[in-house]
Design an enzyme around this catalytic site. Structure first.
Site, short mmCIF file in Angstrom:
data_model
loop_
_atom_site.label_atom_id
_atom_site.label_comp_id
_atom_site.label_asym_id
_atom_site.label_seq_id
_atom_site.Cartn_x
_atom_site.Cartn_y
_atom_site.Cartn_z
CG ASP A 1 -2.12 0.96 1.03
OD1 ASP A 1 -2.45 1.28 -0.13
OD2 ASP A 1 -2.71 1.38 2.04
CG ASP B 1 -1.61 4.78 -0.98
OD1 ASP B 1 -1.80 4.12 -2.02
OD2 ASP B 1 -2.24 4.59 0.08
CD GLU C 1 -1.85 0.27 -3.96
OE1 GLU C 1 -2.81 0.79 -3.38
OE2 GLU C 1 -1.97 -0.65 -4.79
CG ASP D 1 -5.83 5.75 -1.76
OD1 ASP D 1 -6.29 6.16 -2.85
OD2 ASP D 1 -5.46 4.57 -1.59
NE ARG E 1 -9.34 2.44 -7.51
CZ ARG E 1 -8.83 1.56 -6.67
NH1 ARG E 1 -7.96 1.96 -5.75
NH2 ARG E 1 -9.18 0.29 -6.71
#
Length: 374
Positions: free
Chosen positions: A150, A152, A187, A191, A239
């Site tokens: 993950d 990011d 990633e 987010d 996204r």
């Protein structure tokens, strides 16, 4: 790097005790970050130095941890990791399995600003956890390692009142076989999830990213207010954001080269999509992969005004086998509620013509106003 997060309830209790600040971010965030009375200013030349500075600001003179942080912080980052970024660019499919690298801002509510100098660069992310009053500006993030962990570029978990402004985030919009779903090695760019709310994402240049950003981690993580304004998105897959519930106000953004889908409004979320410029885009506004809990959108003053504009701006639509709604009639499906902050959007044409002079790093945090559109 792996971290254990406190429970969301504990984090929210910590945050609720902190006073609000009042910057004009052009969106739901109202934070000045560390730009407040009593702030301590530090300079960091590496990721480790940033980590050390933050850790030192979380204890008092006797080494005892101070709830929310001992003092506000302004960290100027002057490091350069271009060599790591260039190496990653030459080995795109080797990044997924590497260890994620990042600075974690955890349980810090006094106020913190991390701002890059012109010419600085980072092959590490900034992960904001159970914190508030955070600003990240003028940082250049490239080719993050550790997609499997993950990794990011920017992650905001259980953290209200955050401003992400005038950054550049980039990688390669590419799928590497062998990763889950033949996914890319990288990633997300930004987010925002796990109860985070009142976040403004502004004047960023985001390019070459496959999964740009989440608004919500799951179908139960749905309550948030987010603003995206004056960002440039080029050669991105999807996204923009993936919105699970809540409110998203997106104005004066430029979307050029969407290869999968843009706004994906799910779980009864509501999006106001206002005065943006779209071109070379597949499924720029849609609701999909969400059974029947589709969200709604209000389309206002964008460069596209009707389906007759699709060919001119190279807008195309796909129809997945699962239930979905596309904005292929370019009509609003809902009404956005009243907005709590003041903002003055410029025209979509001005966004197309002028925004590149203002978005991203090295622009001295300049902003685009109507006076600049002449």
């Amino acid at each position: 790097m792996k971290y254990l997060l406190p429970t969301a309830a504990a984090g929210l209790l910590l945050l609720a005790a902190q006073p609000a600040m009042a910057a004009n971010t052009g969106g739901y965030a109202t934070t000045d970050g560390g730009e407040v009375s009593g702030a301590v200013k530090k300079t960091a030349r590496s990721m480790k130095e940033i980590v050390d500075i933050i850790e030192a600001a979380q204890v008092d003179s006797k080494g005892k941890k101070v709830k929310g942080g001992a003092y506000p912080l302004i960290i100027t980052y002057s490091g350069n990791e271009d060599s790591l970024i260039k190496a990653a660019e030459k080995n795109i499919c080797g990044q997924w399995s590497k260890d994620a690298r990042g600075v974690q801002i955890k349980e810090f509510t006094k106020g913190i600003t991390i701002q890059g100098t012109n010419g600085s660069s980072a092959n590490f992310g900034v992960w904001i956890v159970n914190s508030s009053n955070v600003v990240v500006r003028n940082m250049r993030f490239g080719y993050m390692p550790g997609g499997a962990q993950d990794g990011d570029a920017i992650r905001i978990d259980n953290s209200p009142n955050v401003w992400i402004d005038h950054n550049e985030i980039f990688a390669k919009n590419f799928e590497c076989k062998g990763t889950p779903d033949n996914d890319t090695t990288f990633e997300s760019a930004v987010d925002i999830k796990k109860g985070s709310t009142n976040v403004t994402v502004s004047y960023n240049y985001i390019h070459g990213i496959k999964k740009v950003g989440l608004s919500g981690a799951s179908n139960t993580d749905t309550g948030r207010n987010l603003t995206y304004h004056h960002n440039i998105y080029r050669d991105v897959n999807s996204r923009l954001p993936l919105q699970r519930g809540g409110l998203v106000h997106a104005y004066n953004n430029l979307y050029d080269g969407i290869t999968g889908s843009g706004f994906n409004v799910r779980q009864k979320g509501i999006a106001l999509i206002e005065s943006n410029w779209f071109e070379n885009a597949l499924n720029p506004v849609t609701a999909r992969n969400d059974s029947s809990n589709f969200g709604t959108w209000e389309l206002r003053n964008n460069n596209i005004t009707s389906p007759s504009d699709f060919a001119k701006y190279k807008i195309t639509w796909g129809k997945p086998s699962s239930p979905h709604i596309n904005a292929d009639n370019w009509k609003s499906t809902g009404k956005f509620p009243s907005i709590s902050y003041k903002y003055t959007p410029v025209s979509a044409q001005c966004v197309k013509d002028k925004l590149a002079n203002y978005a991203g790093v090295g622009k001295n945090l300049a902003v685009l106003t109507a006076a600049n559109c002449k």
